[in-house]
Design a protein around this motif. Structure first.
Motif, PDB file in Angstrom:
ATOM      1  N   LEU A 184       0.859  -0.746  -0.204  1.00 33.60           N
ATOM      2  CA  LEU A 184       0.300   0.172  -0.380  1.00 33.60           C
ATOM      3  C   LEU A 184       0.939   1.541   0.050  1.00 33.60           C
ATOM      4  N   LEU A 294      -8.394  -0.260   3.565  1.00 30.81           N
ATOM      5  CA  LEU A 294      -8.656  -0.145   1.899  1.00 30.81           C
ATOM      6  C   LEU A 294      -9.742   0.370   1.918  1.00 30.81           C
ATOM      7  N   LEU A 370     -11.367   0.794  -3.559  1.00 31.89           N
ATOM      8  CA  LEU A 370     -10.029  -0.587  -3.586  1.00 31.89           C
ATOM      9  C   LEU A 370      -9.535  -1.396  -3.384  1.00 31.89           C
ATOM     10  N   THR A 371      -9.202  -2.343  -3.734  1.00 32.07           N
ATOM     11  CA  THR A 371      -9.174  -3.710  -3.499  1.00 32.07           C
ATOM     12  C   THR A 371      -7.417  -4.177  -4.000  1.00 32.07           C
ATOM     13  N   CYS A 372      -7.468  -4.935  -3.229  1.00 36.72           N
ATOM     14  CA  CYS A 372      -5.438  -5.896  -3.922  1.00 36.72           C
ATOM     15  C   CYS A 372      -5.331  -7.208  -4.265  1.00 36.72           C
ATOM     16  N   TYR A 377      -2.835  -3.906  -7.322  1.00 36.27           N
ATOM     17  CA  TYR A 377      -4.382  -2.839  -6.639  1.00 36.27           C
ATOM     18  C   TYR A 377      -4.739  -2.612  -7.716  1.00 36.27           C
ATOM     19  N   ILE A 446      -2.961   1.724 -10.746  1.00 38.56           N
ATOM     20  CA  ILE A 446      -3.607   1.168 -10.350  1.00 38.56           C
ATOM     21  C   ILE A 446      -4.710   0.773 -11.466  1.00 38.56           C
TER      22      ILE A 446
END
Length: 450
Positions: A184, A294, A370-372, A377, A446
């Motif tokens: 992050l 997040l 937002l996500t991973c 990302y 991203i």
């Protein structure tokens, strides 16, 4: 507002007055958007490279969010690169201006797009973070799009040094609310700092009755109570707000989350809805419950780009063409239609708290998260239309059950959204903000999921 380094280029053999006139007009259009400019033009490919050195010297040591490379006519690529290489760490806009049409219909050009098409791939090959924008004769200039990208660059710079406060961690042992700190920090820049619930409690215990009373009189009195709340609940809300406020101010947090179900409710015996309301309304701090890391970061991204509350909603039902999104306890005043309306209520075995039952503003909105995934990302984002939901309730509230804040959000393709949904919490901003969010994500590397 963004601060822009604006460098205008034109070839040494092009009439210099034309290059200056075109650069002046482009710079003025950018300033009209509210941007602050450091202006250096005209820069030519003179043999002794005096203009290149002038540009570099003018910009070195200056603070700016983005570099606008304004191509007002043909320019050999080397003259541009000899400037841009000094600032390769900055997001850039490659902006090609255009010619004009004379009264007799003749198109007059300074070969602006000859310059940009020679440069674009070079910028790509050099690994620059940039956006390519070109003007078209007779059409509005690209100034608005240039300014938008520069605002995204300014947001990216703020994110690089942003801090989120997290009281506790992983409420209810949820998986989807966690974050990987190093990745992050590398991609977005936000630092998530955890502090113990014990610290919040210790600071709460030092809050005086007078301090609590001041918050009740000056802040909570703005709320419309459907029925009176217990004085004890009011004092606890004020006290925990002041405790959290002192931590936020001390450490410079711009967003915060509290351990909700397994923290404030279970250990402190107090549902944190009014604490979040006070933090958002009185301090302008972005808030989301349940240690949603997040979620907080998404809020900061949206807030830096478009302003507003960047509030969260969570999903309760999927319909054929819409989703029912609401919150179990609070929304910030900025998204309330009419009065901020509250009432005392209890859910299940939890103690009575102060519940927000306000109506949420309707209209066109952007919903994102937002996500991973596997260390990469992504931003899941859709445009929707929020309308007043049908009467609904969450089973478990004391009867008569409260009408929780929420929206029925119409989407173009609910099944496609559901296939990609990344969490129960999504961040809402009003209007169609997809383009500027996409600009920010491009700068940060991203990928967009829509």
């Amino acid at each position: 507002m963004s601060k822009i380094a604006f460098v205008g280029f034109g070839e040494v053999n092009t009439p210099i007055d034309i290059i200056i006139r075109k650069c002046e007009k482009a710079a003025a259009e950018l300033e009209a958007t509210g941007a602050e400019l450091i202006k250096v033009y005209p820069i030519t490919d003179d043999y002794e490279e005096k203009d290149v050195k002038k540009a570099v010297n003018a910009l070195k040591g200056q603070e700016f969010d983005a570099l606008v490379v304004c191509i007002a006519g043909w320019i050999p690529t080397h003259a541009v690169v000899k400037v841009t290489e000094h600032f390769r760490h900055k997001p850039m806009v490659l902006w090609g201006l255009c010619g004009w049409i004379e009264a007799d219909g003749r198109v007059v050009t300074t070969a602006d797009q000859a310059g940009t098409t020679a440069i674009r791939k070079t910028f790509y090959d050099l690994g620059y973070t940039f956006k390519y924008i070109y003007d078209i004769i007779g059409k509005p200039s690209g100034a608005a799009r240039v300014a938008r990208y520069c605002r995204a660059a300014a947001a990216a710079e703020k994110l690089r040094h942003s801090r989120v406060g997290m009281a506790g961690y992983r409420d209810m042992n949820l998986y989807g609310t966690q974050a990987d700190g190093p990745s992050l920090k590398r991609v977005v820049g936000t630092e998530i700092e955890t502090f113990e619930m014990l610290e919040l409690q210790q600071r709460y215990e030092k809050i005086t009755a007078e301090q609590k009373d001041e918050v009740i009189k000056n802040c909570m009195s703005k709320w419309k109570f459907l029925k009176p709340a217990k004085r004890e609940s009011m004092e606890m809300a004020a006290g925990y707000y002041l405790a959290a406020k002192s931590i936020i101010e001390e450490r410079g947090y711009e967003a915060i989350s509290l351990k909700d179900v397994d923290g404030m409710k279970k250990l402190c015996g107090f549902p944190p809805a009014p604490i979040f309301m006070l933090l958002g309304d009185e301090m302008g701090v972005a808030t989301v419950p349940e240690n949603d890391c997040l979620g907080n970061v998404t809020q900061l991204m949206v807030k830096y780009l478009v302003g507003g509350a960047a509030h969260y909603l969570e999903f309760y039902e999927f319909f054929e063409n819409s989703v029912l999104a609401g919150v179990p306890d609070y929304v910030p005043a900025a998204v309330v239609e009419g009065d901020v309306t509250v009432m005392p209520a209890a859910f299940g075995e939890l103690n009575e708290g102060i519940l927000n039952v306000s109506k949420v503003k309707t209209g066109e909105l952007t919903m994102c998260r937002l996500t991973c995934v596997d260390g990469n990302y992504y931003m899941h984002m859709v445009k929707g239309n929020g309308k007043t939901p049908p009467k609904w309730e969450e089973a478990g509230w004391t009867q008569p059950a409260p009408q929780l804040p929420g929206l029925e959000i119409e989407l173009d393709d609910v099944p496609a959204f559901a296939e990609n949904v990344m969490c129960q919490h999504y961040v809402i901003s009003y209007g169609d903000n997809r383009e500027i969010i996409t600009d920010l994500c491009d700068i940060l590397g991203i990928e967009i999921i829509d």
